[in-house]
Design a protein around this motif. Structure first.
Motif, PDB file in Angstrom:
ATOM      1  N   LEU A 221     -23.642  87.598  31.487  1.00  0.00           N
ATOM      2  CA  LEU A 221     -24.867  86.816  31.600  1.00  0.00           C
ATOM      3  C   LEU A 221     -25.044  85.884  30.405  1.00  0.00           C
ATOM      4  O   LEU A 221     -25.479  84.734  30.562  1.00  0.00           O
ATOM      5  N   GLU A 222     -24.709  86.351  29.216  1.00  0.00           N
ATOM      6  CA  GLU A 222     -24.810  85.499  28.025  1.00  0.00           C
ATOM      7  C   GLU A 222     -23.846  84.319  28.116  1.00  0.00           C
ATOM      8  O   GLU A 222     -24.189  83.190  27.747  1.00  0.00           O
ATOM      9  N   LEU A 223     -22.631  84.571  28.615  1.00  0.00           N
ATOM     10  CA  LEU A 223     -21.668  83.487  28.785  1.00  0.00           C
ATOM     11  C   LEU A 223     -22.165  82.500  29.839  1.00  0.00           C
ATOM     12  O   LEU A 223     -22.041  81.279  29.673  1.00  0.00           O
ATOM     13  N   ALA A 224     -22.721  83.022  30.928  1.00  0.00           N
ATOM     14  CA  ALA A 224     -23.242  82.155  31.989  1.00  0.00           C
ATOM     15  C   ALA A 224     -24.361  81.258  31.456  1.00  0.00           C
ATOM     16  O   ALA A 224     -24.416  80.057  31.763  1.00  0.00           O
ATOM     17  N   HIS A 225     -25.239  81.827  30.659  1.00  0.00           N
ATOM     18  CA  HIS A 225     -26.348  81.056  30.077  1.00  0.00           C
ATOM     19  C   HIS A 225     -25.793  79.914  29.236  1.00  0.00           C
ATOM     20  O   HIS A 225     -26.268  78.764  29.324  1.00  0.00           O
ATOM     21  N   TYR A 226     -24.798  80.199  28.427  1.00  0.00           N
ATOM     22  CA  TYR A 226     -24.194  79.175  27.582  1.00  0.00           C
ATOM     23  C   TYR A 226     -23.520  78.082  28.422  1.00  0.00           C
ATOM     24  O   TYR A 226     -23.685  76.883  28.149  1.00  0.00           O
ATOM     25  N   GLN A 227     -22.775  78.486  29.451  1.00  0.00           N
ATOM     26  CA  GLN A 227     -22.057  77.516  30.279  1.00  0.00           C
ATOM     27  C   GLN A 227     -23.013  76.579  31.009  1.00  0.00           C
ATOM     28  O   GLN A 227     -22.740  75.383  31.159  1.00  0.00           O
ATOM     29  N   ILE A 228     -24.144  77.109  31.468  1.00  0.00           N
ATOM     30  CA  ILE A 228     -25.108  76.284  32.207  1.00  0.00           C
ATOM     31  C   ILE A 228     -25.913  75.398  31.262  1.00  0.00           C
ATOM     32  O   ILE A 228     -26.078  74.189  31.497  1.00  0.00           O
ATOM     33  N   SER A 229     -26.409  75.979  30.166  1.00  0.00           N
ATOM     34  CA  SER A 229     -27.306  75.240  29.262  1.00  0.00           C
ATOM     35  C   SER A 229     -26.576  74.276  28.342  1.00  0.00           C
ATOM     36  O   SER A 229     -27.072  73.182  28.055  1.00  0.00           O
ATOM     37  N   GLU A 230     -25.385  74.663  27.880  1.00  0.00           N
ATOM     38  CA  GLU A 230     -24.676  73.842  26.905  1.00  0.00           C
ATOM     39  C   GLU A 230     -23.555  73.002  27.517  1.00  0.00           C
ATOM     40  O   GLU A 230     -23.232  71.925  27.020  1.00  0.00           O
ATOM     41  N   LYS A 231     -22.936  73.486  28.568  1.00  0.00           N
ATOM     42  CA  LYS A 231     -21.813  72.782  29.193  1.00  0.00           C
ATOM     43  C   LYS A 231     -22.196  72.067  30.484  1.00  0.00           C
ATOM     44  O   LYS A 231     -21.356  71.430  31.127  1.00  0.00           O
ATOM     45  N   ASN A 232     -23.467  72.225  30.878  1.00  0.00           N
ATOM     46  CA  ASN A 232     -24.001  71.551  32.077  1.00  0.00           C
ATOM     47  C   ASN A 232     -23.240  71.916  33.353  1.00  0.00           C
ATOM     48  O   ASN A 232     -23.079  71.079  34.253  1.00  0.00           O
ATOM     49  N   ARG A 234     -22.727  74.014  36.941  1.00  0.00           N
ATOM     50  CA  ARG A 234     -23.599  74.450  38.014  1.00  0.00           C
ATOM     51  C   ARG A 234     -23.623  75.975  38.095  1.00  0.00           C
ATOM     52  O   ARG A 234     -22.577  76.621  37.931  1.00  0.00           O
ATOM     53  N   PRO A 235     -24.785  76.582  38.361  1.00  0.00           N
ATOM     54  CA  PRO A 235     -24.847  78.043  38.487  1.00  0.00           C
ATOM     55  C   PRO A 235     -23.851  78.606  39.485  1.00  0.00           C
ATOM     56  O   PRO A 235     -23.258  79.658  39.238  1.00  0.00           O
ATOM     57  N   ILE A 236     -23.620  77.922  40.587  1.00  0.00           N
ATOM     58  CA  ILE A 236     -22.701  78.446  41.597  1.00  0.00           C
ATOM     59  C   ILE A 236     -21.268  78.498  41.086  1.00  0.00           C
ATOM     60  O   ILE A 236     -20.499  79.393  41.436  1.00  0.00           O
ATOM     61  N   PHE A 244     -19.078  87.509  38.460  1.00  0.00           N
ATOM     62  CA  PHE A 244     -19.962  87.994  39.517  1.00  0.00           C
ATOM     63  C   PHE A 244     -19.350  87.722  40.892  1.00  0.00           C
ATOM     64  O   PHE A 244     -18.599  86.763  41.062  1.00  0.00           O
ATOM     65  N   GLU A 245     -19.722  88.568  41.850  1.00  0.00           N
ATOM     66  CA  GLU A 245     -19.121  88.476  43.177  1.00  0.00           C
ATOM     67  C   GLU A 245     -19.812  87.453  44.074  1.00  0.00           C
ATOM     68  O   GLU A 245     -19.190  86.893  44.965  1.00  0.00           O
ATOM     69  N   ASN A 246     -21.110  87.243  43.878  1.00  0.00           N
ATOM     70  CA  ASN A 246     -21.816  86.264  44.712  1.00  0.00           C
ATOM     71  C   ASN A 246     -23.021  85.709  43.959  1.00  0.00           C
ATOM     72  O   ASN A 246     -23.493  86.279  42.965  1.00  0.00           O
ATOM     73  N   LEU A 247     -23.532  84.587  44.434  1.00  0.00           N
ATOM     74  CA  LEU A 247     -24.610  83.877  43.752  1.00  0.00           C
ATOM     75  C   LEU A 247     -25.909  84.670  43.773  1.00  0.00           C
ATOM     76  O   LEU A 247     -26.671  84.648  42.796  1.00  0.00           O
ATOM     77  N   SER A 248     -26.173  85.391  44.855  1.00  0.00           N
ATOM     78  CA  SER A 248     -27.411  86.157  44.971  1.00  0.00           C
ATOM     79  C   SER A 248     -27.479  87.243  43.896  1.00  0.00           C
ATOM     80  O   SER A 248     -28.505  87.398  43.208  1.00  0.00           O
ATOM     81  N   HIS A 249     -26.410  88.005  43.749  1.00  0.00           N
ATOM     82  CA  HIS A 249     -26.356  89.065  42.735  1.00  0.00           C
ATOM     83  C   HIS A 249     -26.479  88.465  41.335  1.00  0.00           C
ATOM     84  O   HIS A 249     -27.194  88.985  40.470  1.00  0.00           O
ATOM     85  N   PHE A 250     -25.778  87.370  41.111  1.00  0.00           N
ATOM     86  CA  PHE A 250     -25.816  86.702  39.810  1.00  0.00           C
ATOM     87  C   PHE A 250     -27.234  86.242  39.474  1.00  0.00           C
ATOM     88  O   PHE A 250     -27.740  86.481  38.364  1.00  0.00           O
ATOM     89  N   SER A 251     -27.896  85.569  40.412  1.00  0.00           N
ATOM     90  CA  SER A 251     -29.247  85.045  40.169  1.00  0.00           C
ATOM     91  C   SER A 251     -30.236  86.165  39.882  1.00  0.00           C
ATOM     92  O   SER A 251     -31.096  86.051  38.989  1.00  0.00           O
ATOM     93  N   HIS A 252     -30.119  87.263  40.631  1.00  0.00           N
ATOM     94  CA  HIS A 252     -31.011  88.403  40.426  1.00  0.00           C
ATOM     95  C   HIS A 252     -30.812  89.011  39.041  1.00  0.00           C
ATOM     96  O   HIS A 252     -31.789  89.273  38.314  1.00  0.00           O
ATOM     97  N   ALA A 253     -29.545  89.225  38.650  1.00  0.00           N
ATOM     98  CA  ALA A 253     -29.237  89.823  37.350  1.00  0.00           C
ATOM     99  C   ALA A 253     -29.655  88.890  36.211  1.00  0.00           C
ATOM    100  O   ALA A 253     -30.168  89.336  35.175  1.00  0.00           O
ATOM    101  N   PRO A 261     -34.798  82.284  36.452  1.00  0.00           N
ATOM    102  CA  PRO A 261     -33.563  82.104  37.204  1.00  0.00           C
ATOM    103  C   PRO A 261     -32.638  81.101  36.544  1.00  0.00           C
ATOM    104  O   PRO A 261     -33.086  80.259  35.744  1.00  0.00           O
ATOM    105  N   PRO A 262     -31.357  81.120  36.843  1.00  0.00           N
ATOM    106  CA  PRO A 262     -30.403  80.176  36.226  1.00  0.00           C
ATOM    107  C   PRO A 262     -30.717  78.726  36.563  1.00  0.00           C
ATOM    108  O   PRO A 262     -30.400  77.828  35.771  1.00  0.00           O
ATOM    109  N   THR A 263     -31.350  78.481  37.711  1.00  0.00           N
ATOM    110  CA  THR A 263     -31.647  77.100  38.097  1.00  0.00           C
ATOM    111  C   THR A 263     -32.645  76.440  37.158  1.00  0.00           C
ATOM    112  O   THR A 263     -32.696  75.211  37.072  1.00  0.00           O
TER     113      THR A 263
END
Length: 267
Positions: A221-232, A234-236, A244-253, A261-263
């Motif tokens: 989750l920390e890596l995902a936050h960095y990739q979305i916020s700093e590297k622009n 897409r969450p998907i 993560f296995e799917n977007l729904s599980h990822f968004s919930h976690a 949410p990541p969006t």
């Protein structure tokens, strides 16, 4: 997703996917030689990302962690010829050869695109997939041919193919910090760090003061936050690349951990 496969032997197959994409986190037990007929594959490793498409030929060494995302392309399915080069077969091949492989600090993916010898070897397999029964000795000869061609076009390949060592016990902290984004079982992680599952869990608790599952989720989750916020990104896209296995599980976690949410990071 619709997956189809035809086999000449368990070690040689023609596979294809006809849905939007297929994603998996993999540690191969055998070296994998792959020839692309159509579609596209994105392979994400710790220190490199590869894109392979129609006509590409590449070798993935065994015991390498990778996130593999397969896509159809230009209206055609993701379609490949895959050949497994097993340790058992390679031991037999090298038994009478005086080869002493050099130890490698890291193993990369080897690319052999547009090499006529290797392309001819792999494309010649296509007619065999229409046969119900192919003599085992012919299939074995095709694999031997592929190994021989690899050795002819890349002298360093012996360092990979003739290396039969199993993973030894290594630093758990260093390995997990580099490879946490791969969604493998704890059994696979324990094997790759040279431990039994029981020893892996014990050593992990001592090193990180938490359970593997909780630590892996937090790191991803920390890596995902960095990739979305700093590297622009897409969450998907980030969802699959961090384990993560799917977007729904990822968004919930993600929302549970960060409170939003990541969006929200893309607004």
């Amino acid at each position: 997703m619709e997956y189809k496969a035809k086999y000449i032997t368990p070690d040689i197959k023609l596979s294809w996917y006809e849905d939007t994409f297929f994603k998996s986190d993999i540690m191969f037990d055998h070296h994998m030689l792959i020839w692309f007929i159509s579609g596209e594959t994105k392979i994400v490793q710790t220190d490199a990302t590869y894109i392979f498409k129609k006509g590409d030929i590449f070798l993935i060494p065994r015991n390498q962690l990778a996130t593999i995302i397969n896509y159809p392309k230009h209206g055609q399915p993701h379609k490949t010829v895959v050949m497994h080069l097993s340790v058992e077969r390679l031991r037999t091949f090298y038994a009478n050869l005086n080869v002493k492989p050099k130890a490698l600090e890291s193993q990369k993916i080897y690319c052999f695109t547009k090499h006529p010898l290797l392309e001819s070897c792999l494309s010649s397999l296509i007619p065999y997939f229409e046969m119900k029964d192919l003599p085992k000795d012919i299939a074995s000869l095709k694999i031997t041919e592929a190994i021989s061609v690899l050795r002819a076009i890349d002298k360093s390949i012996d360092n990979i193919l003739a290396n039969f060592e199993e993973p030894g016990k290594i630093s758990l902290i260093d390995y997990m910090e580099k490879n946490f984004m791969f969604n493998l079982s704890l059994e696979k992680f324990s094997y790759l760090t040279g431990r039994s599952l029981t020893t892996f869990k014990r050593d992990f608790s001592k090193a990180f003061n938490t359970t593997p599952q909780r630590w892996l989720t937090r790191k991803r989750l920390e890596l995902a936050h960095y990739q979305i916020s700093e590297k622009n990104k897409r969450p998907i896209d980030v969802c699959y690349e961090v384990g993560f296995e799917n977007l729904s599980h990822f968004s919930h976690a993600f929302k549970k951990h960060f409170g939003y949410p990541p969006t929200k990071l893309t607004e």
